[in-house]
Design an enzyme around this catalytic site. Structure first.
Site, short mmCIF file in Angstrom:
data_model
loop_
_atom_site.label_atom_id
_atom_site.label_comp_id
_atom_site.label_asym_id
_atom_site.label_seq_id
_atom_site.Cartn_x
_atom_site.Cartn_y
_atom_site.Cartn_z
N GLU A 173 -5.84 6.17 -0.24
CA GLU A 173 -6.41 6.56 0.74
C GLU A 173 -6.13 8.30 0.96
OE1 GLU A 173 -3.66 6.64 4.36
OE2 GLU A 173 -3.40 4.81 3.53
N GLU A 178 0.72 -1.32 -0.08
CA GLU A 178 0.09 -0.02 0.06
C GLU A 178 0.98 1.27 -0.10
OE1 GLU A 178 -3.01 1.81 3.08
OE2 GLU A 178 -2.95 -0.02 2.79
N ASP A 223 -11.27 5.98 0.58
CA ASP A 223 -11.68 6.33 1.70
C ASP A 223 -13.09 6.90 1.54
OD1 ASP A 223 -12.25 7.04 4.37
OD2 ASP A 223 -10.29 6.89 5.23
#
Length: 381
Positions: A235, A209, A257
């Protein structure tokens, strides 16, 4: 039905909740948590309330378009977080008004349960192994962990070995039928990320990530093309237009998100866009129960869902945890590493308003740590 009230509640450990009231007695809840910038997000929520008060809450798309575009300056985490919270709340109202969970309003579920993963800590392999084994014993089939602490631009061979040792411990604990993911957290430069991810290939992580900072998104393709490890990010991307270059760069997993990317409405569009690139979706959600509830509603309607994050027991939750503000926490009872489809109207949860109001009287001032290198220069956290 019209919107009559907007209230915000900063609650421990680091969250911000929104309550939207109507003259029909139907209320909706949203989450405007912007980690470390809650008061800024709170101000944005109340700046936008003029666009919502006195209007029909069921015109969700019109509200989204207006709130996102009515200001001359658009986008960014603060505005997107405020719009997200209102979007959560309006979908919650719509579901309660119609007596149906949001996923039914979005076209119906495509699955009966959603696979979730848990965060684990550990600065040395023995700790990682212990935490991963305990999580596996609790029924979870996947974990995620930070890959490293502070790093220099081109760190030492020893630092590479430390990352590999943590990954090896996680792989051994999870076994060949379990998964582990590593969060690089934007702490790696592009060359450092390429070096380390190449070394991780034999351990087959589920994904790596945020291997590079979002401002270096033009280097994502360099990382993707250097490895067979699936690359994930998202994110700190706040719209479809933010995600498009990452998708074009070849990422394998998109991580919107839904507390930051425009809520349920835009999160669903991002997932649909990702599907056209053969990209899986793993929503980012280390936040509170309202954000998780909203995100799961989309997850149940997303064909290209890979897995979902949840924050129960995460290291941030030291003064309150995921279930503390719910009347019935059973909605987030995870069994065999999955969360069952919620059936209650709206977001599928009942917020304990009394507990929220008590916590908001105390509030919080959560801030992320500031790291520095040995020479005194700023270091990415």
């Amino acid at each position: 039905m019209i919107i009559t009230g907007v209230e915000t509640f900063p609650v421990a450990p680091r969250w911000l909740f929104l309550k939207v009231s109507t003259d029909a007695g139907v209320t909706g809840w949203g989450e405007a948590t912007l980690e470390g910038r809650v008061e800024t997000a709170r101000a944005a929520v109340h700046e936008l309330e003029d666009l919502y008060l006195g209007t029909d809450p069921l015109r969700i798309e019109d509200h989204w378009q207006t709130a996102w575009k009515a200001g001359f300056y658009r986008g960014g985490p603060v505005l997107a977080t405020a719009v997200s919270a209102y979007d959560h709340a309006l979908w919650d109202i719509a579901g309660k008004h119609r007596g149906a969970p949001v996923h039914e309003l979005l076209g119906g579920a495509v699955r009966d349960r959603v696979r979730v993963y848990s965060w684990i800590g550990g600065d040395v392999p023995a700790e990682v192994a212990e935490h991963a084994a305990a999580t596996r014993e609790a029924g979870f089939t996947a974990v995620k962990m930070n890959a490293s602490g502070r790093l220099t631009a081109l760190d030492t061979s020893a630092s590479v070995d430390r990352v590999l040792a943590l990954a090896e411990a996680a792989r051994e604990a999870m076994g060949p039928d379990g998964d582990f993911a590593m969060d690089f957290h934007g702490r790696f430069t592009t060359p450092m990320a390429r070096r380390v991810i190449h070394e991780l290939e034999p351990l087959r992580p589920l994904f790596v990530e945020e291997p590079v900072l979002p401002e270096y998104g033009h280097r994502l393709r360099d990382v993707v093309e250097s490895t067979t490890v699936p690359i994930a990010c998202g994110e700190r991307l706040f719209s479809r237009t933010d995600f498009l270059p990452a998708l074009q760069a070849g990422i394998a997993v998109a991580q919107p998100d839904l507390a930051h990317c425009g809520g349920i409405s835009e999160g669903r569009r991002i997932a649909s866009l990702a599907e056209t690139f053969d990209v899986q979706v793993a929503p980012h959600c280390p936040l509170g129960p309202i954000a998780l509830a909203a995100s799961l509603q989309v997850a149940f309607t997303t064909p290209n869902l890979l897995i979902h994050e949840q924050s129960l027991g995460i290291h941030y939750n030291t003064t309150a945890d995921l279930l503390d503000y719910l009347v019935d926490p059973a909605v987030f009872r995870f069994a065999d590493g999955h969360c069952a489809r919620p059936s209650a109207p709206g977001l599928g949860i009942e917020v304990d308003e009394a507990a929220v109001r008590r916590a908001a009287e105390v509030g919080h001032r959560w801030r992320g740590p500031v790291w520095r290198h040995p020479d005194g220069a700023f270091a990415e956290w």
